[in-house]
Design a protein around this motif. Sequence first.
Motif, PDB file in Angstrom:
ATOM      1  N   VAL A   1       0.846  -1.200   0.000  1.00  0.00           N
ATOM      2  CA  VAL A   1       0.000   0.000   0.000  1.00  0.00           C
ATOM      3  C   VAL A   1       0.882   1.252   0.000  1.00  0.00           C
ATOM      4  O   VAL A   1       1.947   1.267   0.611  1.00  0.00           O
ATOM      5  N   ILE A   2       0.427   2.259  -0.688  1.00  0.00           N
ATOM      6  CA  ILE A   2       1.067   3.576  -0.648  1.00  0.00           C
ATOM      7  C   ILE A   2       0.028   4.594  -0.178  1.00  0.00           C
ATOM      8  O   ILE A   2      -1.156   4.486  -0.517  1.00  0.00           O
TER       9      ILE A   2
ATOM     10  N   SER B   1       4.832   9.546  -2.170  1.00  0.00           N
ATOM     11  CA  SER B   1       5.464  10.365  -3.210  1.00  0.00           C
ATOM     12  C   SER B   1       6.331  11.461  -2.601  1.00  0.00           C
ATOM     13  O   SER B   1       7.379  11.820  -3.146  1.00  0.00           O
ATOM     14  N   SER B   2       5.920  12.018  -1.463  1.00  0.00           N
ATOM     15  CA  SER B   2       6.708  13.078  -0.828  1.00  0.00           C
ATOM     16  C   SER B   2       7.970  12.533  -0.174  1.00  0.00           C
ATOM     17  O   SER B   2       8.943  13.264   0.020  1.00  0.00           O
ATOM     18  N   GLU B   3       7.972  11.241   0.174  1.00  0.00           N
ATOM     19  CA  GLU B   3       9.121  10.629   0.824  1.00  0.00           C
ATOM     20  C   GLU B   3      10.107  10.028  -0.178  1.00  0.00           C
ATOM     21  O   GLU B   3      11.311   9.958   0.088  1.00  0.00           O
ATOM     22  N   ARG B   4       9.600   9.606  -1.331  1.00  0.00           N
ATOM     23  CA  ARG B   4      10.448   8.900  -2.288  1.00  0.00           C
ATOM     24  C   ARG B   4      11.563   9.774  -2.841  1.00  0.00           C
ATOM     25  O   ARG B   4      12.653   9.271  -3.131  1.00  0.00           O
ATOM     26  N   GLY B   5      11.318  11.068  -3.007  1.00  0.00           N
ATOM     27  CA  GLY B   5      12.314  11.948  -3.591  1.00  0.00           C
ATOM     28  C   GLY B   5      13.615  11.922  -2.816  1.00  0.00           C
ATOM     29  O   GLY B   5      14.709  11.839  -3.404  1.00  0.00           O
ATOM     30  N   GLU B   6      13.515  11.976  -1.488  1.00  0.00           N
ATOM     31  CA  GLU B   6      14.721  11.980  -0.657  1.00  0.00           C
ATOM     32  C   GLU B   6      15.456  10.652  -0.754  1.00  0.00           C
ATOM     33  O   GLU B   6      16.694  10.611  -0.805  1.00  0.00           O
ATOM     34  N   VAL B   7      14.685   9.547  -0.782  1.00  0.00           N
ATOM     35  CA  VAL B   7      15.303   8.219  -0.886  1.00  0.00           C
ATOM     36  C   VAL B   7      15.986   8.055  -2.238  1.00  0.00           C
ATOM     37  O   VAL B   7      17.109   7.530  -2.332  1.00  0.00           O
ATOM     38  N   ARG B   8      15.333   8.494  -3.293  1.00  0.00           N
ATOM     39  CA  ARG B   8      15.926   8.387  -4.632  1.00  0.00           C
ATOM     40  C   ARG B   8      17.189   9.233  -4.752  1.00  0.00           C
ATOM     41  O   ARG B   8      18.162   8.832  -5.404  1.00  0.00           O
ATOM     42  N   GLU B   9      17.173  10.388  -4.127  1.00  0.00           N
ATOM     43  CA  GLU B   9      18.354  11.251  -4.154  1.00  0.00           C
ATOM     44  C   GLU B   9      19.540  10.546  -3.496  1.00  0.00           C
ATOM     45  O   GLU B   9      20.677  10.594  -3.997  1.00  0.00           O
TER      46      GLU B   9
ATOM     47  N   GLU C   1      12.637  -0.588  -7.088  1.00  0.00           N
ATOM     48  CA  GLU C   1      11.598  -0.170  -6.148  1.00  0.00           C
ATOM     49  C   GLU C   1      10.409  -1.133  -6.209  1.00  0.00           C
ATOM     50  O   GLU C   1      10.095  -1.686  -7.264  1.00  0.00           O
ATOM     51  N   THR C   2       9.774  -1.315  -5.068  1.00  0.00           N
ATOM     52  CA  THR C   2       8.580  -2.151  -5.000  1.00  0.00           C
ATOM     53  C   THR C   2       7.361  -1.337  -5.402  1.00  0.00           C
ATOM     54  O   THR C   2       7.101  -0.278  -4.827  1.00  0.00           O
ATOM     55  N   GLY C   3       6.638  -1.809  -6.374  1.00  0.00           N
ATOM     56  CA  GLY C   3       5.429  -1.112  -6.808  1.00  0.00           C
ATOM     57  C   GLY C   3       4.249  -1.431  -5.902  1.00  0.00           C
ATOM     58  O   GLY C   3       4.065  -2.573  -5.469  1.00  0.00           O
ATOM     59  N   ALA C   4       3.476  -0.416  -5.570  1.00  0.00           N
ATOM     60  CA  ALA C   4       2.327  -0.614  -4.679  1.00  0.00           C
ATOM     61  C   ALA C   4       1.159  -1.241  -5.419  1.00  0.00           C
ATOM     62  O   ALA C   4       0.965  -1.027  -6.616  1.00  0.00           O
ATOM     63  N   ASP C   5       0.386  -2.033  -4.697  1.00  0.00           N
ATOM     64  CA  ASP C   5      -0.837  -2.634  -5.243  1.00  0.00           C
ATOM     65  C   ASP C   5      -2.039  -1.719  -5.021  1.00  0.00           C
ATOM     66  O   ASP C   5      -2.879  -1.563  -5.910  1.00  0.00           O
ATOM     67  N   PHE C   6      -2.109  -1.131  -3.830  1.00  0.00           N
ATOM     68  CA  PHE C   6      -3.245  -0.289  -3.462  1.00  0.00           C
ATOM     69  C   PHE C   6      -2.760   1.100  -3.068  1.00  0.00           C
ATOM     70  O   PHE C   6      -1.645   1.265  -2.579  1.00  0.00           O
TER      71      PHE C   6
END
Length: 206
Positions: free
Chosen positions: A80-81, A118-126, A146-151
């Motif tokens: 879930v995301i 989405s707001s957290e992923r940017g920092e992790v990707r950086e 990255e693991t894609g979310a189902d829901f």
Amino acid sequence: MKKISFFVLTLISAFFVSCASTSTAAPVGVTRIDANTTTDLSGYWNDTDVRIVAENLVSQCVNAPAIAAFNNARKTQPVVIVGTFRNQSDEHIDTTIISQKFETALINSGKVAFVASSSERGEVREERNDQQINSSEETAKSLGNETGADFMLIGAVKTIIDSAGNESTRTYYVTAQLIDIETNRKLWMGEDSSIKKYIKRPSYRK
């Protein structure tokens, strides 16, 4: 010269009187209370309301047939995301607190897994991109894994207000839903309208 001396003495006296009055001012009263104590000073949305709504909706969500069906069919937890919890009320409400309580409770239930929003992923990707340049080949984390979310979990908060004179009622209507990201199907919808407050303001005479 005497006038100047008198003026200086007056200023000095005023300064010491001011300091004395400040030092003898009554201290601010602070009392620690249990975090689970119900408090409602203003009649607006507060921490007690967040706790009640989150408990009610999370209970509905973790017992949703869609989650059980996913677990049974794929023998794994759905991922879930957290999307957006919109504030559609007439007051300032930090809806991120609601979504965080959802996330915490659902993870702890052991029935779903979460990925970064989405707001957290940017920092992790950086950080991951930086590792490609500055970390050793053995420790740098791979791109594209990255693991894609189902829901996706989204929701909203609304208020219904009824008022007459100095009396009013405020009802909070909170909704949440799980959406299948691949198909856009709504797999679960929950709602809670248990927070209703009667408020009576003092009457002021002119």
